[in-house]
Design an enzyme around this catalytic site. Structure first.
Site, short mmCIF file in Angstrom:
data_model
loop_
_atom_site.label_atom_id
_atom_site.label_comp_id
_atom_site.label_asym_id
_atom_site.label_seq_id
_atom_site.Cartn_x
_atom_site.Cartn_y
_atom_site.Cartn_z
N SER A 22 50.05 21.93 9.78
CA SER A 22 50.57 21.15 10.92
C SER A 22 51.85 21.76 11.48
O SER A 22 52.47 21.21 12.38
CB SER A 22 50.84 19.70 10.48
N ASN A 108 54.58 12.06 1.82
CA ASN A 108 54.02 10.90 2.52
C ASN A 108 55.11 9.97 3.05
O ASN A 108 55.03 9.50 4.19
CB ASN A 108 53.07 10.12 1.60
N THR A 153 46.60 -6.71 50.55
CA THR A 153 45.74 -7.15 49.44
C THR A 153 44.39 -6.53 49.74
O THR A 153 44.01 -6.42 50.92
CB THR A 153 45.63 -8.70 49.35
N HIS A 154 43.70 -6.09 48.73
CA HIS A 154 42.42 -5.37 48.90
C HIS A 154 42.61 -4.12 49.77
O HIS A 154 41.67 -3.69 50.44
CB HIS A 154 41.35 -6.27 49.52
N SER A 275 48.31 24.63 50.73
CA SER A 275 46.93 25.06 50.44
C SER A 275 46.83 26.56 50.65
O SER A 275 47.51 27.12 51.51
CB SER A 275 45.98 24.33 51.38
N LYS A 281 48.37 22.16 55.51
CA LYS A 281 48.42 21.19 54.43
C LYS A 281 49.77 21.11 53.73
O LYS A 281 50.44 22.10 53.50
CB LYS A 281 47.38 21.56 53.38
N ASN A 283 50.53 18.92 50.36
CA ASN A 283 49.81 18.04 49.45
C ASN A 283 50.74 17.34 48.45
O ASN A 283 51.70 17.93 47.97
CB ASN A 283 48.77 18.86 48.66
N GLU A 288 49.51 13.32 42.34
CA GLU A 288 48.14 13.44 41.83
C GLU A 288 48.17 13.81 40.34
O GLU A 288 47.37 13.31 39.54
CB GLU A 288 47.36 14.48 42.62
N TYR A 315 48.21 6.71 2.13
CA TYR A 315 48.22 7.86 3.03
C TYR A 315 46.90 8.62 2.95
O TYR A 315 46.35 8.83 1.86
CB TYR A 315 49.37 8.82 2.65
N GLN A 320 47.88 12.94 9.77
CA GLN A 320 48.57 14.10 10.32
C GLN A 320 48.27 14.23 11.82
O GLN A 320 49.03 14.85 12.56
CB GLN A 320 48.13 15.36 9.57
N LYS A 323 50.82 13.06 15.16
CA LYS A 323 51.95 13.70 15.83
C LYS A 323 51.63 14.28 17.19
O LYS A 323 52.38 14.10 18.15
CB LYS A 323 52.55 14.77 14.91
N1 ARG Z 1 51.73 17.36 7.26
C1 ARG Z 1 51.53 16.07 6.71
C2 ARG Z 1 51.41 15.04 7.83
O1 ARG Z 1 51.74 15.38 8.89
C3 ARG Z 1 52.66 15.70 5.82
C4 ARG Z 1 52.28 14.79 4.72
C5 ARG Z 1 51.35 15.48 3.83
N2 ARG Z 1 51.13 14.77 2.63
C6 ARG Z 1 50.20 15.15 1.79
N3 ARG Z 1 50.10 14.49 0.72
N4 ARG Z 1 49.42 16.16 2.03
O2 ARG Z 1 50.98 13.94 7.65
#
Ligand code: ARG
Length: 455
Positions: A22, A108, A153-154, A275, A281, A283, A288, A315, A320, A323
């Site tokens: 990660s 964890n 409205t509408h 454009s 144009k 835009n 958007e 956990y 993971q 994030k």
């Molecule tokens: N990279 C893990 C996460 O984002 C950290 C926690 C990992 N814990 C484990 N027991 N593998 O959740």
């Protein structure tokens, strides 16, 4: 080296290793991770769980690592995740002593802490951007207390209002967004460290002290819950999704208003694009994109809700996946708010066009009916009379403003003062209940908005 190498006799498969890692996205937690580790280690020293001098050495080394990352001297790379990276770096700098940092802790509870610390900062940042944008809308509204425009409205012209009234409606939405983030912060701001992997730890830790060092007002109540709870991240994502929905609605209006047929607003060149083929144009790409990116933030919320729905306590590695959703929603909302604020500050409203579209579109039909009510006609009958008047106008290419008094009289009990009664300013000025567009009420609302936004 892996933090868990002892149990293993062969290196993890390369594809599995990269699948598991990660670091590419959790590296942005580095500061939270280091601050969290410093607090944990300080507490370990104070409680005599590790020697005070070891604790002091770990804390100063963590500070050095933080400094080196911030000055670009230390690249965050080659580790499973940010927690492993910091610990490996610590051990490479001070050897055996560094290996004591993780006493009584698990990744964890560590990752739960890091994410909460990160989101605390992110929520504060978003709140201040929401506040800025709401102030921008309030500033523009203040200049347009008397600028009449049609309320729809509408998407059909309904009644006259003012641009101040319309824009202040969005400022109200942003105020509620601020409250949503503040509310999310109450649940983000609870300290999970000390929950260990799932059942806490047998070391004589002091969780309240860690909370105090990190500025958390409370600690989590159940270690199983603490390591497996991501409700606080969902609260943050929901607040992001609702705020994006508001930005998307205003974007949709800007897109319509800037079209050649409406011409209510002219975007500054600095916030529009051209454009490659059509030279004429200009835009509204920013709006958007905000409208489009709203879908992506809803996706972030849906993704985490779905990740969380089937995982048993406590956990699980599924978590993971929290994030990237949270970071993406934060980055997207942040960028949208920054761009939208600048765009609104530089946009020019076409006051005479707004006026023309208000008078030309039968927005005063309700006033016309109310005029007859003032003469004793029951409202339902007045409604029907004005309905026939409108059809007459459409068939004869007239408006309620250009219709002659003789023509009016064919339909009902009208006098010369009908023209004043159906004026947009008259209609707006008569609306004096709280929440209405009359300049007096709007002045109060804007003052109240400013007060709420400065609290
Ligand atoms: N990279 C893990 C996460 O984002 C950290 C926690 C990992 N814990 C484990 N027991 N593998 O959740």
């Amino acid at each position: 080296m892996k933090l868990w190498y002892g149990r293993f006799s062969k290196d993890v498969n390369e594809a599995a290793d990269s699948f598991n890692s990660s670091l590419s996205f959790d590296k942005r937690l580095y500061r939270c991770d280091i601050e969290g580790s410093k607090a944990h280690c300080t507490m370990l020293g104070e409680q005599g769980i590790i020697p005070e001098q070891d604790s002091a050495l770990i804390v100063t080394t963590l500070d050095e690592i933080l400094r080196d990352i911030e000055n670009g001297k230390l690249e965050i790379e080659n580790a499973e995740d940010i927690h492993s990276f910091v610990e490996n770096e610590l051990v490479s700098r001070i050897g055996t002593v560094g290996k004591k940092l993780h006493t009584g802790r698990s990744r964890n509870d560590q990752v739960a802490l890091d994410l909460r610390m990160y989101l605390r900062g992110a929520a504060d940042d978003i709140i201040s951007l929401l506040r800025n944008f709401a102030v921008t809308l309030t500033d523009i509204a203040e200049k347009h207390l008397g600028t009449v425009m049609p309320a729809f409205t509408h998407l059909q012209k309904a009644q006259p209002t003012t641009l101040a009234h319309h824009l202040a409606a969005y400022a109200e939405m942003l105020c509620r967004d601020i409250m949503r983030f503040e509310d999310a912060e109450k649940r983000i701001n609870v300290m999970p460290l000390g929950s260990g992997a799932c059942t806490s730890t047998s070391y004589p830790i002091n969780r309240a002290r860690v909370a105090e060092l990190l500025g958390f007002p409370a600690v989590t109540a159940n270690s199983m819950d603490a390591v497996s709870d991501r409700d606080f991240a969902l609260d943050f994502l929901y607040a992001c999704a609702v705020a994006m929905m508001h930005l998307s609605r205003l974007s949709e209006e800007i897109i319509i208003w800037s079209s050649d047929d409406y011409k209510y607003i002219e975007l500054s060149d600095g916030y529009s694009t051209g454009s490659s083929i059509m030279p004429q144009k200009k835009n509204p790409d920013m709006n958007e994109l905000i409208r489009g990116k709203t879908g992506r933030v809803y996706g972030d919320l849906t993704a985490l809700l779905t990740v969380m729905k089937g995982i048993p306590l406590a956990y699980d590695k599924d978590m993971q996946e929290d994030k990237e959703s949270v970071f993406d929603a934060y980055d997207t909302l942040r960028a949208s708010l920054v761009v939208f604020d600048g765009l609104m500050r530089e946009a020019k409203f076409n006051v005479s066009r707004l006026r023309e579209c208000t008078d030309g579109g039968f927005t005063s039909a309700t006033e016309c009916a109310d005029y007859l009510v003032g003469k004793g006609v029951p409202f339902r009958d007045a409604h029907a009379i004005v309905g026939r008047l409108v059809v007459y106008c459409i068939e004869n290419g007239k408006t309620l403003q250009t219709l002659g008094l003789e023509e009016y009289r064919r339909f009902g009990d009208f006098d010369e003062n009908i023209y004043d009664a159906i004026g947009a300013e008259t209609a707006i000025g008569r609306r004096r209940a709280p929440g209405s567009p009359s300049p007096e009420r709007m002045t109060e609302e804007l003052a109240d908005l400013r007060k709420r936004l400065s609290e």
